[in-house]
Motif scaffolding. Structure first.
Motif, PDB file in Angstrom:
ATOM      1  N   GLY A  89       0.777  -1.230   0.000  1.00  0.00           N
ATOM      2  CA  GLY A  89       0.000   0.000   0.000  1.00  0.00           C
ATOM      3  C   GLY A  89       0.810   1.282   0.000  1.00  0.00           C
ATOM      4  N   ASP A  90       2.069   1.217   0.438  1.00  0.00           N
ATOM      5  CA  ASP A  90       2.879   2.427   0.455  1.00  0.00           C
ATOM      6  C   ASP A  90       3.398   2.704  -0.950  1.00  0.00           C
ATOM      7  OD1 ASP A  90       5.163   4.260   0.721  1.00  0.00           O
ATOM      8  OD2 ASP A  90       4.909   3.951   2.872  1.00  0.00           O
ATOM      9  N   PRO A  91       3.023   3.824  -1.561  1.00  0.00           N
ATOM     10  CA  PRO A  91       3.430   4.082  -2.950  1.00  0.00           C
ATOM     11  C   PRO A  91       4.913   4.374  -3.114  1.00  0.00           C
ATOM     12  CG  PRO A  91       2.333   6.011  -2.028  1.00  0.00           C
ATOM     13  CD  PRO A  91       2.205   4.912  -1.010  1.00  0.00           C
ATOM     14  N   HIS A  92       5.621   4.641  -2.023  1.00  0.00           N
ATOM     15  CA  HIS A  92       7.036   5.003  -2.105  1.00  0.00           C
ATOM     16  C   HIS A  92       7.954   3.778  -2.057  1.00  0.00           C
ATOM     17  CE1 HIS A  92       5.844   9.155  -1.746  1.00  0.00           C
ATOM     18  NE2 HIS A  92       5.186   8.876  -0.631  1.00  0.00           N
ATOM     19  N   ASP A  93       7.678   2.835  -1.160  1.00  0.00           N
ATOM     20  CA  ASP A  93       8.550   1.659  -1.043  1.00  0.00           C
ATOM     21  C   ASP A  93       7.815   0.338  -1.229  1.00  0.00           C
ATOM     22  OD1 ASP A  93       7.123   1.392   1.313  1.00  0.00           O
ATOM     23  OD2 ASP A  93       8.767   2.059   2.601  1.00  0.00           O
ATOM     24  N   ARG A  94       6.490   0.406  -1.451  1.00  0.00           N
ATOM     25  CA  ARG A  94       5.646  -0.760  -1.700  1.00  0.00           C
ATOM     26  C   ARG A  94       5.658  -1.775  -0.541  1.00  0.00           C
ATOM     27  NH1 ARG A  94       1.552   0.719  -4.373  1.00  0.00           N
ATOM     28  NH2 ARG A  94       2.058   1.727  -6.346  1.00  0.00           N
ATOM     29  N   LYS A  95       5.877  -1.292   0.656  1.00  0.00           N
ATOM     30  CA  LYS A  95       5.725  -2.157   1.815  1.00  0.00           C
ATOM     31  C   LYS A  95       4.262  -2.206   2.222  1.00  0.00           C
ATOM     32  CE  LYS A  95      10.389  -1.559   3.692  1.00  0.00           C
ATOM     33  NZ  LYS A  95      11.216  -1.065   4.831  1.00  0.00           N
ATOM     34  N   SER A  96       3.882  -3.302   2.854  1.00  0.00           N
ATOM     35  CA  SER A  96       2.498  -3.487   3.271  1.00  0.00           C
ATOM     36  C   SER A  96       2.297  -2.944   4.684  1.00  0.00           C
ATOM     37  CB  SER A  96       2.129  -4.968   3.224  1.00  0.00           C
ATOM     38  OG  SER A  96       2.365  -5.506   1.935  1.00  0.00           O
ATOM     39  N   THR A  97       1.042  -2.747   5.041  1.00  0.00           N
ATOM     40  CA  THR A  97       0.693  -2.260   6.375  1.00  0.00           C
ATOM     41  C   THR A  97      -0.118  -3.312   7.112  1.00  0.00           C
ATOM     42  OG1 THR A  97       0.641   0.042   5.608  1.00  0.00           O
ATOM     43  CG2 THR A  97      -0.507  -0.456   7.674  1.00  0.00           C
ATOM     44  N   THR A  98       0.319  -3.622   8.324  1.00  0.00           N
ATOM     45  CA  THR A  98      -0.398  -4.545   9.206  1.00  0.00           C
ATOM     46  C   THR A  98      -1.375  -3.761  10.062  1.00  0.00           C
ATOM     47  OG1 THR A  98       1.303  -6.257   9.351  1.00  0.00           O
ATOM     48  CG2 THR A  98      -0.142  -6.014  11.250  1.00  0.00           C
ATOM     49  N   GLY A  99      -2.586  -4.305  10.211  1.00  0.00           N
ATOM     50  CA  GLY A  99      -3.570  -3.691  11.099  1.00  0.00           C
ATOM     51  C   GLY A  99      -4.397  -4.753  11.787  1.00  0.00           C
ATOM     52  N   PHE A 100      -4.576  -4.616  13.086  1.00  0.00           N
ATOM     53  CA  PHE A 100      -5.467  -5.531  13.798  1.00  0.00           C
ATOM     54  C   PHE A 100      -6.040  -4.827  15.017  1.00  0.00           C
ATOM     55  CE2 PHE A 100      -1.218  -6.486  15.519  1.00  0.00           C
ATOM     56  CZ  PHE A 100      -1.429  -6.354  16.890  1.00  0.00           C
ATOM     57  N   CYS A 101      -7.178  -5.316  15.482  1.00  0.00           N
ATOM     58  CA  CYS A 101      -7.804  -4.773  16.686  1.00  0.00           C
ATOM     59  C   CYS A 101      -8.448  -5.912  17.457  1.00  0.00           C
ATOM     60  CB  CYS A 101      -8.837  -3.696  16.342  1.00  0.00           C
ATOM     61  SG  CYS A 101     -10.125  -4.225  15.193  1.00  0.00           S
TER      62      CYS A 101
END
Length: 235
Positions: A89-101
């Motif tokens: 999702g990051d357009p600069h380095d194409r790393k993903s984002t983790t999300g949990f609740c």
């Protein structure tokens, strides 16, 4: 937060006082302790300490929801967790984002927004990393509740909207083709086998953790904010 990064000169204008920007970012990060709805944007703000820019939209939202928060209600103390990931999702380095609740009853008690350390080639791997992080959080909360003489009596439901990640967790036959997630596989599988967690599928439309990993349209954002029980608590 806007759905697409703005290319206008105003949006990319450096903030005139970087020290104040960093102080403000720290304050907003502190506010996420009781406001999971701003956790994703606060995370994005903190990632741009080296190049601070104006964040008027974010501050306007805070001003307009200054009396919002998480009300404490009396409900059965049943744990449940929702895990999601924004692949590349990051357009600069194409790393993903983790999300949990994680919810205790109807109230969220723990949430996380974090950029993953490395780039992942598939959405399944990104989702599986998020599942692993969520599992670690669940086990910690279970042990904390046990210290308060409230040990869980049933496995904690862990909801995920990625069927491929769930299939790998349940069926070792998939593991031979996915050696790059070996450690996460063994970790999650261990706790499933021990009866500490149980995986459930959830449709993306019902996934509250979606609010923690990416910008959303206003109507979708408000719907998921309601699912996280964030309400007007003091007029």
């Amino acid at each position: 937060m806007t759905l697409k990064a703005s290319t206008s000169s105003d949006a990319n204008l450096p903030y005139p006082d970087p020290h104040y920007y960093r102080w403000l970012a720290d304050s907003l990060n502190y506010l996420t302790i009781t406001r999971p709805d701003i956790a994703y944007v606060a995370n994005q703000v903190c990632q741009h300490m080296h190049h601070p820019t104006i964040l008027k939209c974010f501050l306007r939202y805070i001003q307009g929801t200054i009396h919002f928060g998480l009300p404490l209600t009396t409900t059965p103390l049943q744990l449940r967790t929702y895990s999601d990931a924004d692949w590349a999702g990051d357009p600069h380095d194409r790393k993903s984002t983790t999300g949990f609740c994680t919810f205790l009853g109807t109230t969220p008690i723990s949430w996380c927004v974090k950029k993953q350390a490395t780039v992942t080639k598939t959405s399944t791997k990104a989702e599986y990393r998020s599942l692993s992080s969520a599992t670690s959080d669940v086990i910690w909360i279970q042990r904390l509740l046990a210290d308060f003489q409230l040990p869980p009596t049933t496995p904690t439901p862990l909801y995920c909207n990625n069927t491929s990640a769930m299939a790998i967790a349940h069926h070792p036959v998939f593991h031979a083709r996915t050696k790059h997630i070996e450690i996460d596989y063994h970790f999650i599988r261990h706790h499933i086998t021990n009866g500490e967690i149980v995986l459930h599928h959830i449709y993306s439309e019902e996934q509250p953790a979606d609010l923690l990993i990416k910008p959303l349209p206003s109507s979708r954002f408000q719907d998921l904010r309601d699912k996280l029980s964030i309400k007007l608590i003091n007029a």
